[in-house]
Design an enzyme around this catalytic site. Structure first.
Site, short mmCIF file in Angstrom:
data_model
loop_
_atom_site.label_atom_id
_atom_site.label_comp_id
_atom_site.label_asym_id
_atom_site.label_seq_id
_atom_site.Cartn_x
_atom_site.Cartn_y
_atom_site.Cartn_z
N GLU A 43 48.12 44.49 40.03
CA GLU A 43 46.88 43.99 39.55
C GLU A 43 45.87 44.83 40.25
O GLU A 43 44.78 45.15 39.54
CB GLU A 43 46.72 42.66 39.60
CG GLU A 43 45.41 42.05 39.08
CD GLU A 43 45.17 40.76 39.69
OE1 GLU A 43 43.76 40.26 39.91
OE2 GLU A 43 46.24 39.96 39.63
N ASN A 75 53.10 36.52 43.74
CA ASN A 75 52.54 35.23 43.60
C ASN A 75 53.85 34.26 44.34
O ASN A 75 53.37 33.37 45.05
CB ASN A 75 52.31 35.00 42.17
CG ASN A 75 52.05 33.57 42.06
OD1 ASN A 75 53.04 32.83 41.41
ND2 ASN A 75 51.04 32.85 42.30
N SER A 97 55.60 33.54 37.57
CA SER A 97 56.71 34.09 36.63
C SER A 97 58.19 33.73 36.75
O SER A 97 59.03 34.12 36.12
CB SER A 97 56.67 35.68 37.48
OG SER A 97 57.14 35.56 38.89
#
Length: 302
Positions: free
Chosen positions: A138, A239, A281
């Site tokens: 990202e 994450n 995820s």
């Protein structure tokens, strides 16, 4: 042994990941003889990736595009993390049908960074900072909106080093954005420090995904209400690392696993209350599978 096991209702795929996986599944179901490629791992979860690979999804890296010849009637899926503009240009030049699954939240952030950069360029001064993990997909896409000129700050330690060596200037207009999945608390500390140095030259943008920012409060409550936390995430999930560390800061008896095979019965004591949660995820079905795996292990110990 009387042990309760509960799955966190707020865990599971975030909307951006759900959208990307659903689009990929639709493309795979309709592909016929066409090839379907994913640029990077579509989701940081080994079981989901295995299922998609079995259905025909081929994962390639950006570097692989340089080695590929012209393609015909093949789809290239851009995952939820997004990509810099150069990737789209390269993919289209090879003849790919680009299927853009960039998360809408990330797309909006890319636009905001691009607009801020263009405005600074027109004014002739300024610097764009991005609080995020160096090299994260990202972040690479965000930096690409600034022709590679944005400065990535990964931590307070890195920020102090950049202030000391002049890489981050205290004397010019500065705008800071955050990777959408970073810790709100860490971002606040970095912004506070920059504000001390830059004063009114600093403009702070609130760009952490709302689901991520509210997730911390909900996850804190979940971790505090259970004696043991089993946190489920893929080994490469950024994450997942952030959220697992956050859980551990609230509940020291937090254990990070990727599959049922990683469960260790030594973690559990009589009358424990076990909470199973995961990253953005991590699919809900895997959380349920692991919760049942814990119950099976504990039943055998009784």
């Amino acid at each position: 042994m009387s042990v309760k096991v509960e799955v966190d209702k707020n865990s599971g795929f975030c909307p951006g990941v759900i959208r990307a996986v659903e689009i990929a599944e639709t493309k795979l179901a309709e592909k016929g003889d066409r090839k379907i490629f994913s640029l990077g791992a579509l989701v940081h979860n080994e079981s989901v990736l295995g299922r998609l690979a079995d259905a025909g999804l081929v994962t390639v890296d950006v570097e692989d595009l340089d080695e590929m010849q012209a393609v015909q009637d093949a789809d290239l899926i851009i995952r939820a993390h997004g990509e810099p503009p150069s990737t789209y240009i390269k993919a289209k030049s090879l003849g790919f049908n680009v299927v853009d699954c960039t998360c809408p939240v990330v797309l909006k952030l890319q636009t905001r960074i691009r607009n801020a950069y263009n405005a600074m360029k027109a004014a002739g001064e300024g610097q764009i900072l991005i609080f995020g993990k160096v090299g994260h997909a990202e972040v690479l896409g965000l930096v690409g909106q600034t022709e590679g000129e944005a400065i990535v700050v990964e931590s307070m330690l890195m920020l102090e080093a950049m202030l000391n060596d002049g890489k981050v200037s205290p004397d010019i207009p500065t705008e800071i954005f955050s990777q959408t999945t970073k810790s709100p608390q860490e971002y606040a500390k970095v912004c506070e420090r920059l504000s001390e140095v830059l004063g009114d030259k600093l403009k702070v943008h609130d760009t952490i995904c709302r689901q991520v920012s509210t997730r911390h409060d909900k996850l804190s409550n979940f971790a505090l209400s259970h004696s043991v936390i089993v946190f489920v995430s893929g080994k490469s999930s950024s994450n997942g690392k952030v959220l697992c560390e956050f859980c551990k800061s609230v509940n020291i008896r937090t254990y990070n696993i990727s599959s049922v095979a990683d469960i260790n019965e030594a973690w559990f004591r009589e009358d424990d209350n076990v909470g199973v949660c995961g990253a953005a995820s991590t699919p809900k079905e895997l959380l349920e599978e692991i919760a049942e795996g814990i119950r099976d292990i504990l039943r055998k110990k009784q």
